[in-house]
Design an enzyme around this catalytic site. Sequence first.
Site, PDB file in Angstrom:
ATOM      1  N   GLU A  25     -44.876  -4.241  19.401  1.00  0.00           N
ATOM      2  CA  GLU A  25     -43.741  -4.154  19.991  1.00  0.00           C
ATOM      3  C   GLU A  25     -43.212  -5.253  20.917  1.00  0.00           C
ATOM      4  O   GLU A  25     -42.573  -6.100  20.604  1.00  0.00           O
ATOM      5  CB  GLU A  25     -43.224  -2.705  20.799  1.00  0.00           C
ATOM      6  CG  GLU A  25     -41.881  -2.569  21.319  1.00  0.00           C
ATOM      7  CD  GLU A  25     -41.700  -1.424  22.117  1.00  0.00           C
ATOM      8  OE1 GLU A  25     -42.832  -0.572  22.389  1.00  0.00           O
ATOM      9  OE2 GLU A  25     -40.586  -1.100  22.506  1.00  0.00           O
TER      10      GLU A  25
ATOM     11  N   ASP B 236     -35.833   5.381  18.299  1.00  0.00           N
ATOM     12  CA  ASP B 236     -36.845   5.449  19.261  1.00  0.00           C
ATOM     13  C   ASP B 236     -35.886   6.226  20.608  1.00  0.00           C
ATOM     14  O   ASP B 236     -36.730   7.310  20.645  1.00  0.00           O
ATOM     15  CB  ASP B 236     -36.717   3.933  19.809  1.00  0.00           C
ATOM     16  CG  ASP B 236     -37.928   3.529  20.430  1.00  0.00           C
ATOM     17  OD1 ASP B 236     -38.798   4.291  20.491  1.00  0.00           O
ATOM     18  OD2 ASP B 236     -38.154   2.513  20.792  1.00  0.00           O
ATOM     19  N   ASP B 237     -35.238   5.779  21.309  1.00  0.00           N
ATOM     20  CA  ASP B 237     -34.515   6.477  22.446  1.00  0.00           C
ATOM     21  C   ASP B 237     -32.953   6.198  22.487  1.00  0.00           C
ATOM     22  O   ASP B 237     -32.424   5.609  23.046  1.00  0.00           O
ATOM     23  CB  ASP B 237     -35.209   5.812  23.608  1.00  0.00           C
ATOM     24  CG  ASP B 237     -36.745   5.989  23.714  1.00  0.00           C
ATOM     25  OD1 ASP B 237     -37.231   6.970  23.782  1.00  0.00           O
ATOM     26  OD2 ASP B 237     -37.412   4.751  23.322  1.00  0.00           O
TER      27      ASP B 237
ATOM     28  N   HIS C  68     -39.795   7.988  14.208  1.00  0.00           N
ATOM     29  CA  HIS C  68     -39.828   7.316  15.417  1.00  0.00           C
ATOM     30  C   HIS C  68     -38.942   7.837  16.594  1.00  0.00           C
ATOM     31  O   HIS C  68     -37.889   6.880  16.639  1.00  0.00           O
ATOM     32  CB  HIS C  68     -40.147   5.771  15.445  1.00  0.00           C
ATOM     33  CG  HIS C  68     -40.633   5.097  16.653  1.00  0.00           C
ATOM     34  ND1 HIS C  68     -41.266   3.808  16.559  1.00  0.00           N
ATOM     35  CD2 HIS C  68     -40.214   5.591  17.933  1.00  0.00           C
ATOM     36  CE1 HIS C  68     -41.342   3.424  17.641  1.00  0.00           C
ATOM     37  NE2 HIS C  68     -41.003   4.373  18.616  1.00  0.00           N
TER      38      HIS C  68
ATOM     39  N   HIS D 110     -38.345   9.501  20.289  1.00  0.00           N
ATOM     40  CA  HIS D 110     -39.019  10.178  21.536  1.00  0.00           C
ATOM     41  C   HIS D 110     -37.868  11.264  21.940  1.00  0.00           C
ATOM     42  O   HIS D 110     -36.718  10.832  22.385  1.00  0.00           O
ATOM     43  CB  HIS D 110     -39.280   9.011  22.598  1.00  0.00           C
ATOM     44  CG  HIS D 110     -40.162   8.058  22.383  1.00  0.00           C
ATOM     45  ND1 HIS D 110     -41.484   7.966  22.568  1.00  0.00           N
ATOM     46  CD2 HIS D 110     -39.973   6.977  21.383  1.00  0.00           C
ATOM     47  CE1 HIS D 110     -42.180   6.883  22.063  1.00  0.00           C
ATOM     48  NE2 HIS D 110     -40.903   6.444  21.371  1.00  0.00           N
TER      49      HIS D 110
ATOM     50  N   HIS E 165     -47.912   2.906  19.116  1.00  0.00           N
ATOM     51  CA  HIS E 165     -46.994   1.761  19.275  1.00  0.00           C
ATOM     52  C   HIS E 165     -47.813   0.605  19.314  1.00  0.00           C
ATOM     53  O   HIS E 165     -48.671   0.683  20.106  1.00  0.00           O
ATOM     54  CB  HIS E 165     -46.075   2.069  20.556  1.00  0.00           C
ATOM     55  CG  HIS E 165     -44.974   2.994  20.466  1.00  0.00           C
ATOM     56  ND1 HIS E 165     -45.336   4.323  20.112  1.00  0.00           N
ATOM     57  CD2 HIS E 165     -43.613   2.809  20.875  1.00  0.00           C
ATOM     58  CE1 HIS E 165     -44.105   4.804  20.260  1.00  0.00           C
ATOM     59  NE2 HIS E 165     -43.004   4.199  20.619  1.00  0.00           N
TER      60      HIS E 165
END
Length: 324
Positions: free
Chosen positions: A197, A275-276, A14, A16, A194
């Site tokens: 969340e 994630d980011d 996961h 991005h 997603h």
Amino acid sequence: MKKFIQNLPKAELHLHIEGTLEPELMFKLAQKNEIALPYASIQEVREAYNFNSLQSFLDLYYAGASVLVEEIDFFDLTWAYLQKCKVQNILHVEIFFDPQTHTKRGIAFGVVVRGIVKALQKAKKELGISSFLIMCFLRHLSEKEAYETLKESLPFKHHIIGVGLDSSEVGHPPSKFERVFKRARQEGYKIVAHAGEEGDSSYIWEAIKLLHVNRIDHGIRCDEDATLVDFLIEKQLALTVCPLSNVKLCAVDEMKNHNILKLLHQGVLVTVNSDDPAYFGGYLNENYLALAHDLGASKHDLVALAKNSFKASFLSEEEKEKYL
Ligand code: ADE
Ligand code: ZN
């Protein structure tokens, strides 16, 4: 513990790619491509990364991505992340990209994919890192725009293993995209979304029942519904959980209240992901470390989480065997 985590062979499921854009590269590309940024300095960018919700992050994340213009920009972005993977002993990655963030600005789908794929191929050859690419539909946009994106992806299908769903969750449930995901499945794409969340557990049920997902991204609100948790355990349907992201975006108030270990001990196939990372203050190892420090995760827990990352991957059963 730091050394132990460093040495653990891990997969990341996961991530991005636009969320790995560090402020230094953001500034460099802004200058090269003559894009105006609303920040005077790198320091100012970092100071702006104080989020109180998913949307407050997404606003900055989409603004940041506007500096990505040429194929080489997507290559440089992806290559920088893959070098980080090498340093962190991440052996396999399944990377998200958001084509609409770029095609909406007039950047061709092929420019984005070619830049990313060239870096992935170089990483396979030079760093021994294997990878898959997953394109995500932006759920705040329309079903029609998702269809157009699906159509645009078809010439690049051999580079893309699956389709996901991201961006602003609440108000944009999986049901909005039921038909386009059906089409994506018919094209042979794997499906992720997603869900859970910020949205409640009904978003997770919809992703399962209507989109027929192979994995859920985040999924932390599953614990509101015991039947859902039982279902996830029985089917071994994986959750790609992102602990630092959840705290940064206030989906969880404090790391010590994160439910990832509780879910792990119940038998849910949970994995750890970043994630980011450029926006949330840590890459994959920092996420594992936070679980050890703030949740008291044992070495045994961390090994189980790392093994889960391979189990939940889209690698073949034979390839998974190498890591389990
Ligand atoms: N896009 C990038 N990161 C995201 C996240 N955590 N949730 C939804 N959309 C995203
Ligand atoms: Zn995400």
